[in-house]
Motif scaffolding. Structure first.
Motif, mmCIF file in Angstrom:
data_model
loop_
_atom_site.group_PDB
_atom_site.id
_atom_site.type_symbol
_atom_site.label_atom_id
_atom_site.label_comp_id
_atom_site.label_asym_id
_atom_site.label_seq_id
_atom_site.Cartn_x
_atom_site.Cartn_y
_atom_site.Cartn_z
ATOM 1 N N GLU A 26 -33.773 9.949 24.641
ATOM 2 C CA GLU A 26 -34.550 11.070 24.111
ATOM 3 C C GLU A 26 -34.803 10.909 22.621
ATOM 4 O OE1 GLU A 26 -34.023 15.265 25.855
ATOM 5 O OE2 GLU A 26 -32.026 14.385 25.985
ATOM 6 N N GLU A 27 -33.957 10.107 21.968
ATOM 7 C CA GLU A 27 -33.998 9.977 20.517
ATOM 8 C C GLU A 27 -34.690 8.704 20.035
ATOM 9 O OE1 GLU A 27 -29.896 10.079 19.498
ATOM 10 O OE2 GLU A 27 -29.545 12.051 20.404
ATOM 11 N N GLN A 28 -34.656 7.644 20.844
ATOM 12 C CA GLN A 28 -35.177 6.362 20.376
ATOM 13 C C GLN A 28 -35.632 5.489 21.546
ATOM 14 O OE1 GLN A 28 -30.788 5.602 19.206
ATOM 15 N NE2 GLN A 28 -31.721 3.585 19.112
ATOM 16 N N LYS A 111 -38.166 13.525 30.358
ATOM 17 C CA LYS A 111 -38.716 13.424 29.003
ATOM 18 C C LYS A 111 -38.282 12.113 28.348
ATOM 19 C CE LYS A 111 -39.588 16.046 24.815
ATOM 20 N NZ LYS A 111 -39.414 17.336 24.104
ATOM 21 N N ALA A 112 -37.025 11.749 28.563
ATOM 22 C CA ALA A 112 -36.499 10.517 27.980
ATOM 23 C C ALA A 112 -37.136 9.267 28.584
ATOM 24 C CB ALA A 112 -34.984 10.462 28.170
ATOM 25 N N THR A 116 -40.633 9.974 25.726
ATOM 26 C CA THR A 116 -40.087 9.223 24.596
ATOM 27 C C THR A 116 -40.137 7.729 24.891
ATOM 28 O OG1 THR A 116 -38.573 11.059 24.146
ATOM 29 C CG2 THR A 116 -38.129 8.973 23.045
ATOM 30 N N ASN A 117 -39.757 7.374 26.078
ATOM 31 C CA ASN A 117 -39.926 6.017 26.611
ATOM 32 C C ASN A 117 -40.750 6.146 27.895
ATOM 33 O OD1 ASN A 117 -37.719 4.092 25.151
ATOM 34 N ND2 ASN A 117 -36.924 6.179 25.373
ATOM 35 N N LYS A 172 -44.437 16.408 28.250
ATOM 36 C CA LYS A 172 -44.596 16.211 26.800
ATOM 37 C C LYS A 172 -44.790 17.538 26.076
ATOM 38 C CE LYS A 172 -47.274 13.511 23.466
ATOM 39 N NZ LYS A 172 -48.410 12.549 23.313
#
Length: 211
Positions: A26-28, A111-112, A116-117, A172
């Motif tokens: 989710e962050e990177q 979402k992750a 995000t990815n 999104k």
């Protein structure tokens, strides 16, 4: 032959590692994540990670396989269900609603892995499930090729691809519409198109009146 029970400690460790991967994704970007990062987030030793998975790719694939297996089971796309469904009613097919419910229930994961990815393995697996629903629905609604505006395989590919992109948009934008509303609107779009009335016909009539 009875299945061998998995040690609860193993289940707990794997759950921690999966949750850690989801949080990090989710962050990177997945490519930037290291096994050490996953281990640290899961509060387990790096050597413990390798007792369960050979690398982060195996962990990712297992996460996706489990979520898709759960989705397939809950959506339960069966011809018998589609045969008894009236597409003219003002409500979406329950299996289609369940698709959106599953995404909402696993929002962080989707979402992750899709926003995000954008992991191709998940996207293709999700598209396969959507394909089953769309193809069975179109075949049920209109079995005759003569009443279709394009080739059946092209229509199915067009609709299923649109569904996937709209689902990604929905995630999104943090689920701006309810699961039921998403299912209902997309089903309407796939059956009726975007217009309540033919806009070209209305325009032609207006031009004729003004002549």
């Amino acid at each position: 032959m009875t299945k061998q029970k998995i040690d609860p400690r193993v289940i707990r460790t794997r759950r921690l590692l999966k949750q850690a991967l989801i949080e990090l994704m989710e962050e990177q970007a997945f490519e930037e994540i290291k096994v050490q990062d996953i281990s640290d987030r899961a509060t387990v030793k790096r050597v413990t990670f390798y007792l369960h998975y050979k690398d982060k790719n195996e962990l990712m694939v297992q996460c996706i396989d489990e979520i898709l297996s759960d989705l397939r089971e809950k959506v339960s796309v069966k011809i018998s269900l589609l045969d008894n469904f009236d597409y003219l009613e003002e409500y979406p097919h329950p299996s289609f609603v369940q698709l959106f419910q599953h995404i909402a229930d696993n929002f962080s994961f989707y979402k992750a892995f899709l926003v995000t990815n954008r992991i191709p393995y998940l996207a293709s697996g999700l598209l396969e499930i959507i394909h089953e629903f769309v193809s069975e629905g179109i075949n049920q609604i209109e079995p005759s090729e003569q009443n279709l505006t394009a080739k059946r395989d092209l229509i199915i590919k067009y609709v299923e691809s649109a569904f996937l992109e709209v689902i990604i948009w929905w995630i999104k934008n943090n689920l701006p519409y309810s699961e039921h509303e998403m299912a209902f609107q997309l089903m309407n779009l796939s059956i009726k198109g975007p217009y309540k009335h033919n806009p070209l016909k209305n325009r032609d009539e207006s031009l004729t009146e003004n002549e």
